[in-house]
Scaffold this active site. Structure first.
Site, PDB file in Angstrom:
ATOM      1  N   GLU A 223      48.195  36.460  44.451  1.00 44.57           N
ATOM      2  CA  GLU A 223      47.317  35.369  44.047  1.00 44.57           C
ATOM      3  C   GLU A 223      46.002  35.466  44.807  1.00 44.57           C
ATOM      4  O   GLU A 223      45.905  35.009  45.952  1.00 44.57           O
ATOM      5  CB  GLU A 223      47.982  34.019  44.370  1.00 44.57           C
ATOM      6  CG  GLU A 223      49.303  33.806  43.670  1.00 44.57           C
ATOM      7  CD  GLU A 223      49.666  32.326  43.594  1.00 44.57           C
ATOM      8  OE1 GLU A 223      49.803  31.834  42.464  1.00 44.57           O
ATOM      9  OE2 GLU A 223      49.773  31.676  44.641  1.00 44.57           O
TER      10      GLU A 223
ATOM     11  N   SER B 272      44.803  30.720  38.125  1.00 42.92           N
ATOM     12  CA  SER B 272      44.170  30.337  36.861  1.00 42.92           C
ATOM     13  C   SER B 272      44.792  30.991  35.626  1.00 42.92           C
ATOM     14  O   SER B 272      44.084  31.312  34.664  1.00 42.92           O
ATOM     15  CB  SER B 272      42.661  30.606  36.923  1.00 42.92           C
ATOM     16  OG  SER B 272      42.057  29.786  37.915  1.00 42.92           O
TER      17      SER B 272
ATOM     18  N   GLY C  99      43.126  27.813  40.972  1.00 47.67           N
ATOM     19  CA  GLY C  99      42.571  26.514  40.592  1.00 47.67           C
ATOM     20  C   GLY C  99      41.080  26.529  40.278  1.00 47.67           C
ATOM     21  O   GLY C  99      40.457  25.473  40.183  1.00 47.67           O
TER      22      GLY C  99
ATOM     23  N   GLY D 205      48.210  24.761  38.045  1.00 46.27           N
ATOM     24  CA  GLY D 205      47.721  23.677  37.193  1.00 46.27           C
ATOM     25  C   GLY D 205      48.369  23.615  35.821  1.00 46.27           C
ATOM     26  O   GLY D 205      48.801  22.540  35.376  1.00 46.27           O
TER      27      GLY D 205
ATOM     28  N   HIS E 280      52.543  30.639  50.413  1.00 45.12           N
ATOM     29  CA  HIS E 280      51.449  30.321  49.486  1.00 45.12           C
ATOM     30  C   HIS E 280      50.148  30.208  50.277  1.00 45.12           C
ATOM     31  O   HIS E 280      50.146  29.733  51.418  1.00 45.12           O
ATOM     32  CB  HIS E 280      51.749  29.018  48.738  1.00 45.12           C
ATOM     33  CG  HIS E 280      50.788  28.786  47.626  1.00 45.12           C
ATOM     34  ND1 HIS E 280      49.525  28.267  47.850  1.00 45.12           N
ATOM     35  CD2 HIS E 280      50.868  29.050  46.301  1.00 45.12           C
ATOM     36  CE1 HIS E 280      48.884  28.215  46.684  1.00 45.12           C
ATOM     37  NE2 HIS E 280      49.682  28.678  45.737  1.00 45.12           N
TER      38      HIS E 280
ATOM     39  N   GLU F 119      47.847  28.172  50.232  1.00 44.48           N
ATOM     40  CA  GLU F 119      47.550  26.820  50.734  1.00 44.48           C
ATOM     41  C   GLU F 119      48.304  26.540  52.025  1.00 44.48           C
ATOM     42  O   GLU F 119      47.801  25.845  52.908  1.00 44.48           O
ATOM     43  CB  GLU F 119      47.867  25.785  49.639  1.00 44.48           C
ATOM     44  CG  GLU F 119      46.813  25.846  48.533  1.00 44.48           C
ATOM     45  CD  GLU F 119      47.312  25.518  47.136  1.00 44.48           C
ATOM     46  OE1 GLU F 119      48.378  24.899  46.995  1.00 44.48           O
ATOM     47  OE2 GLU F 119      46.619  25.905  46.160  1.00 44.48           O
TER      48      GLU F 119
ATOM     49  N   LYS G 195      53.084  22.256  43.121  1.00 41.69           N
ATOM     50  CA  LYS G 195      52.353  21.818  44.325  1.00 41.69           C
ATOM     51  C   LYS G 195      52.697  20.358  44.648  1.00 41.69           C
ATOM     52  O   LYS G 195      53.794  19.908  44.326  1.00 41.69           O
ATOM     53  CB  LYS G 195      50.850  22.045  44.159  1.00 41.69           C
ATOM     54  CG  LYS G 195      50.549  23.480  43.713  1.00 41.69           C
ATOM     55  CD  LYS G 195      49.118  23.864  43.823  1.00 41.69           C
ATOM     56  CE  LYS G 195      48.950  25.311  43.354  1.00 41.69           C
ATOM     57  NZ  LYS G 195      47.618  25.833  43.542  1.00 41.69           N
TER      58      LYS G 195
ATOM     59  N   ASN H 295      54.472  26.396  39.764  1.00 40.43           N
ATOM     60  CA  ASN H 295      54.341  25.826  41.105  1.00 40.43           C
ATOM     61  C   ASN H 295      53.647  24.480  40.949  1.00 40.43           C
ATOM     62  O   ASN H 295      52.446  24.423  40.733  1.00 40.43           O
ATOM     63  CB  ASN H 295      53.510  26.782  41.977  1.00 40.43           C
ATOM     64  CG  ASN H 295      53.143  26.180  43.319  1.00 40.43           C
ATOM     65  OD1 ASN H 295      53.722  25.163  43.729  1.00 40.43           O
ATOM     66  ND2 ASN H 295      52.180  26.799  43.999  1.00 40.43           N
TER      67      ASN H 295
HETATM   68  P1  PGA Z   1      46.561  27.775  39.525  1.00 30.88           P
HETATM   69  O1  PGA Z   1      47.475  27.909  40.854  1.00 30.88           O
HETATM   70  O2  PGA Z   1      47.391  28.302  38.375  1.00 30.88           O
HETATM   71  O3  PGA Z   1      46.295  26.295  39.406  1.00 30.88           O
HETATM   72  O4  PGA Z   1      45.331  28.579  39.743  1.00 30.88           O
HETATM   73  C1  PGA Z   1      48.289  29.019  41.068  1.00 30.88           C
HETATM   74  C2  PGA Z   1      49.024  28.882  42.386  1.00 30.88           C
HETATM   75  O5  PGA Z   1      48.395  28.443  43.375  1.00 30.88           O
HETATM   76  O6  PGA Z   1      50.218  29.204  42.497  1.00 30.88           O
END
Ligand code: PGA
Length: 249
Positions: free
Chosen positions: A165, A211, A171, A233, A95, A97, A11, A9
């Site tokens: 998640e 993460s 993150g 990330g 998601h 976010e 983002k 992803n």
């Molecule tokens: P992350 O994000 O691997 O940076 O923690 C995962 C996600 O939000 O899909």
């Protein structure tokens, strides 16, 4: 046997030059017969260009419109049909976010997932608890409620994937214990069985996200009922993303 899915992803990252280079690098690494599926989800700005490159893996959007029609007066929105038309195979919906920054509640997420599925995409439906909810001992209740509220009745093992998640792991570099991941994933599968029947629930993939890195991927992906990873990330560097995938070779 559920085939693992390694999903990136991106983002809201990558201008054209970086995004195309990243996509090409992943497409090159992912050529040939792999024992798992791979998916990358670039931002909408690059989706069409990325999907037009030669590739043998999935390409997905990070969202689709909730609008009831494939086209019309919905300024700024991009329908699931339009995403499919660009060559995408998947769409992430719900998601955290988007849930947090765009007030997307379960019903919106469920509608978006249905729009994606009806357009011929595989919906990747995200769920997960906040740190407050986990500390209050409510993680399982929150997540199973989200499954019930966000998964549409037309979901099958082929057209739908769940991504667990925990919001506090996204993150942050923090990851739940493998026991906690196992507990939540088992609860998700049980809830899927209750709403869709055990056959569909048994076949549906449940990804872990938050993460995931080359250093922890092997352990997380070995947990019962973890059928892949949704990677933020670490998906922005082809080598890191591929190092995660390679733990499943
Ligand atoms: P992350 O994000 O691997 O940076 O923690 C995962 C996600 O939000 O899909």
């Amino acid at each position: 046997m559920r085939r693992k899915l390694i999903a990136g992803n991106w983002k809201m990252n990558c201008l054209k030059a970086d995004g195309m280079a990243l996509a090409k690098a992943v497409f090159d690494k992912a050529r040939g017969d792999l024992p798992f599926d791979v998916l990358i989800c670039p931002p909408m700005s690059l989706l069409g260009m990325v999907a037009a490159l030669p590739h043998t893996i999935g390409v997905g959007a990070q969202d689709v419109a909730v609008a009831p029609k494939a086209s019309g007066a919905y300024t700024g929105d991009v329908s699931a049909e339009m995403v499919r038309d660009l060559g995408a195979t998947h769409a992430i919906v719900g998601h955290s976010e988007r849930r947090a920054l765009h007030d997307e509640e379960d019903f919106i997420v469920q509608t978006k997932a249905a729009r994606a599925i009806e357009a011929g995409l595989t919906a990747v439906i995200c769920i997960g608890e906040t740190l407050e909810e986990r500390e209050a001992g409510k993680a399982l209740d929150v997540v199973t409620d989200q499954v019930r509220g966000s998964v549409p009745v037309i979901a099958t093992a082929e057209n739908c994937v769940i991504a667990y998640e925990p919001i506090w792991a996204i993150g942050t570099g923090k990851v739940p214990t493998t026991a906690d991941v196992a507990e939540v994933h088992a609860a998700i599968r049980a809830e899927l069985a209750a709403i869709l029947g055990s056959e569909i629930a048994e076949g549906m993939r449940i990804l872990y996200g938050g993460s995931v890195k080359p250093s922890n991927a092997k352990e997380l992906l070995a947990v019962d009922n973890v059928d892949g990873a949704l990677i933020g990330g670490a998906s922005l560097k082809a080598d890191d993303f591929w190092a995660i995938a390679e733990t499943q070779m």
